[in-house]
Design an enzyme around this catalytic site. Structure first.
Site, PDB file in Angstrom:
ATOM      1  N   HIS A 469       0.784  -1.233   0.000  1.00 50.76           N
ATOM      2  CA  HIS A 469       0.000   0.000   0.000  1.00 50.76           C
ATOM      3  C   HIS A 469       0.816   1.284   0.000  1.00 50.76           C
ATOM      4  O   HIS A 469       0.292   2.349  -0.342  1.00 50.76           O
ATOM      5  CB  HIS A 469      -0.927   0.009   1.221  1.00 50.76           C
ATOM      6  CG  HIS A 469      -2.155   0.837   1.022  1.00 50.76           C
ATOM      7  ND1 HIS A 469      -3.284   0.687   1.791  1.00 50.76           N
ATOM      8  CD2 HIS A 469      -2.453   1.824   0.143  1.00 50.76           C
ATOM      9  CE1 HIS A 469      -4.209   1.542   1.398  1.00 50.76           C
ATOM     10  NE2 HIS A 469      -3.731   2.250   0.400  1.00 50.76           N
ATOM     11  N   TYR A 585     -14.530   5.419   8.777  1.00 51.01           N
ATOM     12  CA  TYR A 585     -13.506   5.917   7.849  1.00 51.01           C
ATOM     13  C   TYR A 585     -13.944   5.572   6.432  1.00 51.01           C
ATOM     14  O   TYR A 585     -14.121   4.403   6.109  1.00 51.01           O
ATOM     15  CB  TYR A 585     -12.165   5.252   8.171  1.00 51.01           C
ATOM     16  CG  TYR A 585     -10.985   5.694   7.332  1.00 51.01           C
ATOM     17  CD1 TYR A 585      -9.964   6.445   7.899  1.00 51.01           C
ATOM     18  CD2 TYR A 585     -10.857   5.349   5.996  1.00 51.01           C
ATOM     19  CE1 TYR A 585      -8.859   6.847   7.157  1.00 51.01           C
ATOM     20  CE2 TYR A 585      -9.768   5.747   5.239  1.00 51.01           C
ATOM     21  CZ  TYR A 585      -8.774   6.490   5.825  1.00 51.01           C
ATOM     22  OH  TYR A 585      -7.692   6.883   5.085  1.00 51.01           O
ATOM     23  N   SER A 587     -12.561   6.392   2.552  1.00 52.69           N
ATOM     24  CA  SER A 587     -11.428   6.964   1.831  1.00 52.69           C
ATOM     25  C   SER A 587     -11.921   7.819   0.669  1.00 52.69           C
ATOM     26  O   SER A 587     -12.712   7.368  -0.158  1.00 52.69           O
ATOM     27  CB  SER A 587     -10.520   5.847   1.315  1.00 52.69           C
ATOM     28  OG  SER A 587      -9.445   6.375   0.581  1.00 52.69           O
ATOM     29  N   THR A 598      -5.010  10.653  -0.188  1.00 50.60           N
ATOM     30  CA  THR A 598      -6.361  10.397   0.301  1.00 50.60           C
ATOM     31  C   THR A 598      -6.698  11.342   1.451  1.00 50.60           C
ATOM     32  O   THR A 598      -5.837  11.961   2.053  1.00 50.60           O
ATOM     33  CB  THR A 598      -6.512   8.945   0.798  1.00 50.60           C
ATOM     34  OG1 THR A 598      -5.583   8.711   1.867  1.00 50.60           O
ATOM     35  CG2 THR A 598      -6.269   7.959  -0.321  1.00 50.60           C
TER      36      THR A 598
END
EC number: 3.1.2.22
Length: 798
Positions: A469, A585, A587, A598
């Site tokens: 990531h 959360y 994104s 982001t």
């Protein structure tokens, strides 16, 4: 015998980084070829950077400008107003016979200066245009006249054929929001999940922060924003990813193959086409021939994340990792049954054909040699805590530097799994869950998690992608994956017998088996890493299900945002699952700005909670629908604010890092950073490349991808709109938690989808028709949509 065979093949041919070189080949010829390739790549890179830098102009526009100036000079006109004469005075005096040459050179210099000034002006104008975000605030489908004018100007200043990095110089920098406004939004976002006493304490801490610390921190952060490309992205990469000491299994994400179609059941053939396609994409990327992504078809997004897609490895460090990126790599590293191979991807004539690559992979599948001592589970170290892997890697590098370099220096990693995967008719639910789990974590030792991405090819021809990531976010790797699936299936295709098109090459050398001469002292570390990886992998509860009763087309009929619709459904489902609200959360991308990544959309708003409680109290549909629309409007406002650089969390994160660097103790910022996201959500982008017509070929769509939960007692949820009439959800949680259950939440999501749809007049039949049905109905539609995986498809029979 197998080792002797590999040794003899090594003596007969050596593999440079790309071309196969016979031992009898003159060494100077090989040096010349390597230097020639290097200079070609360098010149192409310089030329492509030049073309991208002058957009919206082109070299032809300079030629036109120069010709116009020359024509004016022939007509005894001076368009430079005397500047060309000044330039002539600065040129060397070559005598009267070279007077025309001086005139030619002065015209060329003046044309170049004027051309550069015009390009600079266009870039400044485009940056000013791209700094405007008012169009985000307008209702979807209702574009005002000023926005239409703005859009027309953006298209004019963008040029006709922009390249991938053409807009990088024109993109605005991400703004630093007001500290007072960020704190106000933060307190508003936590109000639904905090009690009165806890909220009063948070408010007191926030007021102290604004009075004591915020002015100084904000000043330093503003200075950083003026000196760097992005005030937060570099810190986000370093402190969230590279300084994280946990296992990479916790941060990787995956992407799935076509859900209903397998183009060929032959593992080697699918690998050959996929690897060839990925390298074609890299070729286009290096030449910047990939079109830049345009939001809503008009606003360019930052392309910086594409730069480290290939030839990139995350190198572990004791305190901090770093990303190692090579300019080029002409091989891939392959793992199969505990063994590592190095497969060259190029010959002296260029990229190997799909059939040649299939031949290489088939040789690996047919190789009966066993794994070397300690080799089989070596990759488990990449799933270990980073500090531990950093220490062990030094020993691996000392004793097996060549093999380690072959893996870390590869274009990407390929795992040829020995098990099948994908959707099956016999047990569709369990097969999809197992497919997701295999992509997310594997068996703990069959993925090199340090590589930027791993291509996974299962024994039945199914594909998957596991992505590290730190280097990029899902939309960028998703663009790569869409291109790969569309190109390898529709453009390259397969022969009628399932093999790649073309003919085998009998002169092609066999893949090079990597030799790991490792000391026995690292055996305990490998065993410990393997146990830890298996524990992490076994603790992940993955659940994937396609919801087929309605999709994006129905939501459009309701005149609401599809993303907001799903986010409110998730709030309702999670409340029914846990009986409480939590910080959520979602994104959102900030690639409207240079090097943006982001931002967080805090979807659990006061308006969303009011809607959920109304649904839970079974109030009238009319009242619930009114609250639903208010909650949708609130979510859209938060999403647009996040995209336009006015979010909450990245600003607070940057303030926190700045406070640590200045040795300032802020209880408020410490409290903010210690918050737990029990519900982490993301929408998987689809149709970024527009290479597949999903209306005519609805089965040829990826089922998206997913990620692990952000908290031990939380959920990770991703969703993708498959065409117009289906939605696929990927849910993950920890089996060790007594508070979560991925399948239970999946059932709540289905019920919530039907309940919310029934609030609208066009969807009232859903509740009557499907309420109370067994969850197996999810997969009933497969009987009419699934294509036999044993029937190869190609671009010709489509």
């Amino acid at each position: 015998m197998a080792e002797a065979h590999q040794a003899s093949s090594l003596l007969s041919s050596l593999s440079s980084d790309g071309a196969e070189v016979e031992l009898s080949s003159p060494v100077w010829q090989e040096i010349y070829l390597c230097a020639l390739r290097s200079w070609k790549r360098h010149l192409w890179r310089v030329w492509n950077d030049f073309l991208a830098g002058v957009v919206p102009a082109t070299p032809l526009s300079w030629l036109f400008l120069f010709s116009t100036i020359q024509l004016a000079c022939l007509l005894q006109l001076d368009p430079s107003l005397g500047l060309m004469e000044k330039i002539k005075e600065l040129l060397p005096d070559w005598g009267g016979q070279h007077h025309q040459l001086q005139g030619f050179l002065s015209a060329a210099v003046f044309a170049s200066c004027l051309w550069g000034a015009l390009i600079f002006t266009l870039h400044v104008a485009l940056r000013l245009l791209l700094s405007h975000h008012g169009w985000l605030l307008e209702p979807h489908g209702a574009m005002s006249s000023p926005t239409k004018t703005w859009l027309a100007l953006v298209r004019i200043f963008s040029g006709r054929h922009p390249r991938l990095f053409s807009f990088q110089r024109a993109l605005p920098r991400q703004p630093v929001p007001s500290a007072q406004e960020t704190v106000r939004k933060y307190l508003e976002s936590v109000r639904p999940v905090l009690g009165d006493d806890a909220f009063d304490r948070a408010t007191a801490l926030a007021n102290d922060f604004l009075r004591l610390h915020a002015p100084r921190l904000q000043l330093y952060l503003q200075l950083k924003s003026w000196c760097t490309s992005n005030y937060v992205s570099d810190w986000w990469e370093e402190f969230v990813y590279l300084r994280s000491r946990g296992s990479l299994i916790n941060s990787t994400y995956y992407m799935m193959d076509f859900l209903y179609v397998t183009p060929t059941p032959l593992q080697a053939a699918r690998a050959g086409n996929a690897v060839h396609t990925l390298l074609l994409y890299r070729h286009l990327l290096n030449r910047q021939e990939i079109s830049p992504t345009l939001l809503m078809g008009m606003r360019p997004l930052c392309s910086a994340q594409y730069e480290r897609m290939f030839n990139t490895t995350r190198i572990p460090g004791v305190e901090k990792d770093h990303l190692r990126h090579l300019q080029d790599s002409r091989h891939v590293a392959v793992f199969h049954r505990g063994r590592f191979f190095r497969v060259g991807t190029h010959s002296p004539n260029g990229l190997l054909s799909p059939r040649a690559l299939e031949q290489q992979f088939q040789d690996i599948l047919d190789d009966p040699s066993p794994a070397c001592p300690l080799e089989e589970h070596l990759a488990a170290l990449t799933a270990a805590p980073r500090s531990m892997w950093a220490q062990v890697r030094e020993s691996v590098k000392t004793h097996a530097a060549t093999a380690l370099e072959a893996v870390e220096g590869a274009a990407f990693f390929v795992s040829l799994d020995s098990e099948p995967a994908g959707l099956t008719r016999e047990d569709p639910a369990a097969s999809l869950d197992a497919y997701a789990h295999a992509l997310l974590a594997g068996r703990g030792h069959d993925r090199w998690f340090d590589k930027s991405f791993t291509l996974i090819v299962f024994s039945n021809g199914k594909l998957g992608l596991s992505v590290e990531h730190s280097w990029a976010d899902c939309p960028v790797s998703g663009h790569l994956w869409e291109f790969t699936l569309a190109t390898e299936c529709f453009q390259l295709g397969y022969a009628t017998d399932g093999h790649c098109k073309g003919h085998p090459d009998p002169t092609l050398p066999q893949p090079q088996r990597l030799q790991w001469d490792l000391p026995e002292q690292i055996q305990p570390s490998i065993s410990l890493a393997l146990r830890g990886a298996k524990t992490l992998s076994g603790n992940i509860d993955c659940h994937v299900f396609p919801f087929s009763h309605f999709g994006k087309s129905f939501i459009k009929c309701c005149h609401v945002s599809s993303d907001s619709f799903i986010q409110l459904v998730l709030q309702l489902a999670h409340f029914r699952d846990r009986g409480q609200f939590c910080l959520t959360y979602e994104s959102a991308m900030t690639r409207l700005f240079l090097e943006g990544r982001t931002e967080t959309v805090r979807s659990c708003t006061r308006e969303a909670c009011q809607f959920v409680r109304a649904m839970d109290n079974k109030e009238t549909d009319q009242h619930c629908l009114a609250l639903f629309r208010v909650a949708v409007d609130k979510h859209q406002a938060l999403l647009k604010a996040a995209m336009s650089g006015q979010g909450i969390d990245r600003h607070l994160f940057a303030l926190y890092i700045m406070s640590r660097l200045l040795h300032m103790q802020s209880p408020f910022l410490t409290q903010v950073q210690s918050q737990q996201w029990l519900l982490s959500t993301s929408q998987v982008p689809v149709q970024q490349t527009h290479l597949i017509d999903v209306h005519n070929y609805p089965d040829y769509v990826s089922s998206g991808g997913g990620f692990g939960p952000a908290h031990d007692h939380g959920y990770g949820i991703s969703y993708i709109f498959m065409g117009e009439n289906a939605i696929t959800f990927h849910i993950s949680s920890k089996k060790s938690s007594t508070e979560t259950d991925s399948h239970r939440l999946g059932q709540h999501i289905e019920n919530a989808l039907l309940d919310v749809a029934s609030l609208f007049r066009v969807g009232q039949h859903f509740k009557r028709q499907f309420r109370g049905e067994n969850s197996d109905y999810r997969y009933n539609f497969l009987s009419c949509k699934t294509v036999d995986p044993n029937t190869p498809t190609s671009s010709t029979n489509l």
